[in-house]
Design an enzyme around this catalytic site. Sequence first.
Site, short mmCIF file in Angstrom:
data_model
loop_
_atom_site.label_atom_id
_atom_site.label_comp_id
_atom_site.label_asym_id
_atom_site.label_seq_id
_atom_site.Cartn_x
_atom_site.Cartn_y
_atom_site.Cartn_z
N SER A 163 0.74 -1.39 -0.22
CA SER A 163 -0.07 0.08 -0.13
C SER A 163 1.18 0.90 0.25
O SER A 163 1.56 1.22 0.79
CB SER A 163 -0.95 0.10 1.14
N ARG A 164 1.10 1.32 -0.91
CA ARG A 164 1.56 2.85 -1.02
C ARG A 164 1.69 4.27 -0.43
O ARG A 164 2.61 5.47 -0.25
CB ARG A 164 1.76 3.82 -2.60
N VAL A 165 0.59 4.07 0.16
CA VAL A 165 -0.16 5.52 1.08
C VAL A 165 0.78 4.71 2.31
O VAL A 165 1.38 5.43 3.49
CB VAL A 165 -1.66 5.66 1.04
#
Length: 579
Positions: free
Chosen positions: A442-444
């Site tokens: 999850s790049r957040v």
Amino acid sequence: MSNEEKILTAVIYSAAEPSKEQKARFGQFLKNKYGSDIPLQWEMSDAFPGGFRLEVGSDIYDWSVGGRFRQLRDTLVKVPTSNGNIIPLLKESIQAWTPEAMAEQVGEVITVGDGIATVAGLPQATFGEILLFADGVRGMVQDIRRDNIGCVLFSSDESVTQGSSVKRTGKTAGTPVGENFLGRVVDSLGSPVDGLGDITASGYMPVEAQAPPIIDRQPVDTPLETGIFSIDSMFPIGRGQRELIIGDRQTGKTAIAIDAIINQKGKNCICIYVAIGQKTSSVVQIQQTLKKHGALDYSIIVTASASDPAPLQYIAPYAGCAMGEYFMRQGKDVLIVYDDLSKHAVAYRALSLLLDRSPGREAYPGDVFYLHSRLLERAARLSDEIGGGSMTALPIVETQAGDVSAYIPTNIISITDGQIFLESDLFFSGQRPAVNVGLSVSRVGGDAQTKAMKKASGTLRIDLAQYREMEVFTQFASDLDDQTRSQLEYGQGLMRMLRQKQYKPKSQHEQVITLVMALAHTMQGIPADDVPAFIERFIEMVESDHRELCDRIDQTGKLDDDLKQEIIDISAAFRQKWQ
Ligand code: ATP
Ligand code: MG
């Protein structure tokens, strides 16, 4: 368009020839409207008793009795019917009605087949405009060529024949939206398909809309809890994020999305599930599941099933997105699931090939990237100045034999902010949800987690990565030294901990307490098969004996060192008493 076609001519059809005076008035009317002298012809026709019909190029002025009745009917249809007594409103509309000389642009069908019609004579039609065919069949302009336009039809093309007439509507495709859609199942055009009667809409939104610009957005920093342990702890999803769920067929992709929807109960988040190219029976099942778990009241299901024409499957996700935007613009939080975009791409490919567009890689048209990028860009977290609403998107993609490097998967991976990768091998070995910890991301990241969750999940990913590397040795377990064996056991315990049944979302305190307990190696020595029972009893005990601790985590979302130590102590004491 050739030169000859550019010269306009006007033809009047009526039963009796117009007088000189009348012809002069027509001439003046045409001059005012089109700015030049237009040659006028008269043709006798009995089709327009008590009036006439004037055709100028593709514009038609219908001044027959029938035409005026149609105008009146169109006016009356617009009378609002929501409040009880409509007779006075009708009276008023009729009294205020004056017939107008309005042009209707009418073209002609040249060819029709496979749900695609080629239409000539509508040079001003725009891309995406809705056209009206015979028998009320609607279509959408998808291809504008030199002499004609390509139009996809939204229902069966049986009543549309070569030579039949086509009218412009001047509207682009849109869908009715509103609160009354909650709890309902609708098709791509917003019409109910669940047999529960009409839906009164609060508005009408275009299916294709611009994504919110940067200035209207704010960073994703609020968690959207899915209630799925392996996701919330390692690949957290934030409000406004786009997280792809990807995996082979039958690996539990839909199950994750449905669980995430069920977990939104009581959390003020509206959910939209868009089913593209699925069996109707699966959609009915999903409707019943949501209903059973009390999740249908805050959800909308948009469906274009496998038997619907490709154009309907093509616009379904955009229609669902428009319904979500309605709520997002009111400052509400929305979760939208597109199940799935592989089938969406296939529907678009079928449609493009029928429109004679040149095929590219894997026979998809060249703009297939844009197909999904413009859809997913509409997910956003809006800035507080414009309400602070959000739309979180969970697109689903099906892979073939785990191949994430195929065309459509790579496209969508690059558009989204991360992916949950589900693996067949894990699924069949009983590890469900079958999340592959190494390939998911999850790049957040941590921004989308509460502080408590972030602190509690600590080394989980690293520990699991180490376990995976050592896993190959499990078959030689008897020959291993004690330290390696205990590390393997620890990893196995964590994997068991992440297993979760469907429709059993875990609350935040449950996840945090379990993580703190497990990562402190409390479960060392417990056989893997007993792990689920141990965790279940432990949580039951904490929830009954230490209620205030659970409430504190849920309410503050924080976990300070003292609290963490307290949980470790409680779990150590519980472990001692276990067998
Ligand atoms: P498809 O490719 O057909 O759309 P899918 O990847 O969406 O499949 P699902 O339909 O969600 O997969 O799940 C496949 C089967 O696995 C279903 O019968 C479902 O009940 C079961 N399943 C999914 N998740 C779990 C779970 N966590 N525990 C137990 N069974 C599960
Ligand atoms: Mg599915």
